[in-house]
Write a protein that holds these residues in place. Structure first.
Motif, short mmCIF file in Angstrom:
data_model
loop_
_atom_site.label_atom_id
_atom_site.label_comp_id
_atom_site.label_asym_id
_atom_site.label_seq_id
_atom_site.Cartn_x
_atom_site.Cartn_y
_atom_site.Cartn_z
N LEU A 619 15.26 -0.23 9.80
CA LEU A 619 15.36 -0.94 7.49
C LEU A 619 14.11 -1.60 7.58
N ALA A 620 13.58 -2.45 6.13
CA ALA A 620 12.15 -2.14 5.69
C ALA A 620 12.85 -4.56 4.97
N LYS A 621 12.45 -5.54 6.11
CA LYS A 621 12.34 -6.15 5.46
C LYS A 621 11.56 -6.93 4.26
N ASP A 622 10.94 -6.33 3.64
CA ASP A 622 9.93 -6.11 2.88
C ASP A 622 9.69 -4.95 2.20
N GLU A 623 10.85 -4.53 1.64
CA GLU A 623 11.25 -2.76 1.00
C GLU A 623 12.47 -3.31 0.43
N GLY A 624 12.50 -2.31 -1.40
CA GLY A 624 13.81 -2.50 -1.65
C GLY A 624 13.94 -1.19 -2.21
N HIS A 625 13.99 -0.29 -3.60
CA HIS A 625 15.05 0.93 -3.05
C HIS A 625 13.82 1.73 -3.30
N GLY A 626 14.05 1.79 -1.91
CA GLY A 626 12.40 2.92 -1.20
C GLY A 626 11.57 2.16 -0.94
N PHE A 627 10.42 2.99 0.12
CA PHE A 627 9.58 2.44 1.12
C PHE A 627 8.32 2.74 -0.64
N ALA A 628 7.83 1.46 -0.76
CA ALA A 628 6.43 1.32 -2.08
C ALA A 628 5.40 0.93 -0.48
#
Length: 650
Positions: A619-628
């Motif tokens: 889980l990435a706490k600073d991402e949305g719909h896919g990792f940028a």
């Protein structure tokens, strides 16, 4: 003093050596990543895949109105930002510097002394619009900083910007206009109902807008909107109750304001290029013989040239139509691949666009219509890898359970890998999407270095193959797309060079949902699965996706508020059948995802863990719909390579 300095230097050397040792020992997830069940990742793995993590892309954004220069989007640090390129092959000069990516940029169309751009925070997709002054470097926020603002479009005069905004209700997308030099001038031109509205074009005199009402992939309408009064006029006919829906899009005013060019699938399986006469409301199909979807459309500044690309079995074919003679003109062939983002220069002879092929990431190009000269403006890096080593796509077809033909692209590993090869089936999102033969990015590692064949299927529900195929998975037909993967698994068994006993399923967004559906329905036919930001229950997904998206998605999946539909969706939900999963599962999510809430992934992880099945969770706490962000994408890549080696290749 000298002794103290020597001691400090010695301490620094020891500290540096200690850090270097620690860094060389393992890759530790950064502070924004939650990693559970994932084994320690040795730094040696990161080193071995490093070339494949250094690919770059560049997307064409906008032409300067008076100089032969362009804005592009590319990444040099952690995220994609706005850059300027002053000539083909020229240096990419970075103009914006933010921890979060920018998602588009557009020059002021008369003088080019500024540009506007979009940016959100941490992947939340609540985009704000900004004006960048090129003389001073000052950036001005044009929107309220809270609502979701999308699709900004300059007027031809360069004095105003029209856009869609959820400011009024948080869900409905209304049409707004703002003076680029005065954020306080922003005003709502028209109040709309629903989240599918967007600005398509300004009239040349700056008095009207064309706006598109998107209901679903199968139904949309084009309206004209008076800027001063806010009066709306639907230009395309309303579908009668029980009648077949029609999708309209890509609307552009003709130069004389007497008509509108647009695309439509009325009386056709495909989106065709048509002209709508505003006085008679008569539609004329411009190229009746073209039986493929028309996608991007761009009208030249003088109104003469209409450029568009046709999606021919996934490959982009560029066309140009002469609006004076009402005939298509010959244009040079572009490399076999996928193009998007077309825009004419103000000189009405040079077309800019982005292009990608199987061996080349997206780059910015221009085509001079008069001379036929195709020029590449950017040369995106491929991590030092020779592009000729990348696998080329093989178009495949297989018969489905209901005797239809489904298409996909197969990429085979190099000849150095002998024997039957393991297979990854990578399912696209949407579901109204399509796998195209563009650059595979990091997936090339699995093909080139691990000897894995990858199949990218376009199951029913995909676009590009006609509206009948596109609608075959709607509502109660959902499970038909699962069966398409089952028959693909049957097809793999017939291939002498593919190993049907070693198959992994993966996908992102709706492809993630399909991954979970296949894992729960065909558990005994796969080795493992990787779900990226996918829903696990369409009922809970529809209840918790962002409000501006709910009705749009209900058209595709079914309305969970209807008891009968709700019962059906619960019966096919992977989260409710998770006990079937006994093969290892890797689930990846972004905490700020406005489309598929991270709770969809978390609930699947919780249930599968109770089975005693190996589950990796990222889980990435600073991402949305896919990792940028590159640092997050890198860790995801390293972990996925570990997972594949552990559960597919052993």
């Amino acid at each position: 003093m000298k002794l103290r300095m020597k001691s400090l230097r010695l301490f620094a050397v020891i500290l540096f050596a200690a850090l270097a040792f620690a860094q060389s020992d393992e890759i530790v997830p950064n502070e924004n990543l939650v990693a559970e069940g994932i084994p320690k990742i040795p730094a040696s793995l990161a080193e071995s895949v490093s070339h494949y993590s250094e690919f770059r892309t560049a997307g064409f954004s906008s032409w300067h109105p008076t100089r032969r220069e362009m804005l592009i989007q590319t990444r040099f640090a952690d995220t994609s930002q706005v850059h300027q390129v002053k000539f083909p092959g020229g240096a990419r000069t970075q103009l914006t510097f933010y921890p979060d990516r920018t998602s588009g940029s557009w020059y002021e169309p008369v003088h080019g002394d500024s540009f506007i751009f979009e940016k959100d925070i941490a992947g939340g997709e609540f985009f704000q619009l900004y004006r960048f002054d090129l003389a001073s470097g000052d950036v001005t926020l044009l929107t309220d900083g809270k609502s979701r603002n999308t699709g900004p479009l300059w007027s031809y005069q360069g004095d105003r910007i029209a856009y869609g905004s959820t400011k009024r209700t948080g869900n409905d997308v209304d049409i707004w206009v703002v003076n680029a030099g005065d954020p306080s001038s922003a005003r709502m031109v028209a109040e709309m109902q629903g989240g599918g509205w967007g600005v398509s074009d300004w009239s040349p005199d700056g008095k009207q807008l064309l706006v598109t009402e998107y209901v679903s992939a199968s139904e949309s309408y084009v309206w004209s909107l008076d800027i001063d009064s806010g009066k709306k006029d639907r230009l395309t006919p309303k579908t009668k109750t029980g009648g077949e829906t029609v999708a309209y899009g890509n609307a552009r005013f003709s130069k004389d304001d007497k008509g509108v060019y647009l695309t439509s699938d009325q009386d056709s399986e495909f989106q065709r290029l048509v002209y709508l006469d505003l006085a008679s409301r008569k539609f004329t199909v411009l190229i009746p013989s073209l039986n493929w979807d028309v996608e991007d459309v761009a009208l030249s500044r003088d109104g003469r040239w209409l450029a568009f690309d046709a999606n021919e079995d996934g490959i982009s074919v560029l066309h140009v139509f002469d609006t004076r003679s009402n005939k298509e003109v010959n244009v040079p062939k572009i490399p076999v691949g996928v193009i998007n983002g077309m825009e004419w220069r103000n000189n009405s002879r040079e077309l800019g666009f982005s292009l990608s092929t199987a061996g080349q990431p997206y780059d910015a190009y221009s085509l001079d219509l008069a001379s036929g000269k195709l020029e590449r403006w950017t040369y995106s890096e491929t991590g030092g890898i020779n592009p000729s080593s990348f696998a080329q796509p093989q178009l495949i077809h297989w018969k489905t359970w209901d005797d239809r033909s489904i298409a996909g692209f197969l990429y085979k590993p190099p000849a150095k890998f002998s024997g039957k090869r393991p297979v990854i089936i990578a399912i696209h999102g949407g579901p109204e999407g399509q796998v195209r033969p563009d650059f595979l990015g990091r997936d090339n590692y699995f093909i080139n270095e691990l000897g894995i064949a990858i199949i990218y299927p376009n199951v029913r529900g995909s676009t590009g193959y006609g509206k009948t195929i596109q609608r075959l998975d709607n509502g109660y037909l959902r499970e038909g797309s699962y069966k398409d993967i089952s028959t693909l698994l049957d097809w793999i068994q017939t291939q002498p060079d593919l190993d049907s006993s070693k198959v992994m399923i993966t996908g992102g967004s709706y492809g993630g949902f399909m991954t979970l559906a296949v894992a729960t329905n065909y558990n005994d036919r796969i080795c493992c699965s990787v779900d990226v930001v996918g829903p696990s229950n369409l009922v809970t997904f529809l209840e918790h996706t962002s409000g501006y998206r709910q009705d749009l998605r209900r058209v595709e999946y079914g309305d969970e508020r209807d008891p009968k539909m709700r019962a059906f969706l619960e019966s096919i939900a992977p989260a409710n059948k998770a006990q079937n999963i006994t093969k290892p599962l890797f689930v990846i999510a972004g905490q700020n995802d406005p489309r598929v809430p991270a709770s969809e992934s978390a609930q699947m992880v919780d249930v599968v863990r109770k089975n005693g099945t190996p589950v990796w969770w990222l889980l990435a706490k600073d991402e949305g719909h896919g990792f940028a962000k590159k640092k997050n994408r890198d860790f995801q890549f390293y972990a996925t390579v570990m997972f594949v080696k552990e559960y597919l290749l052993k």
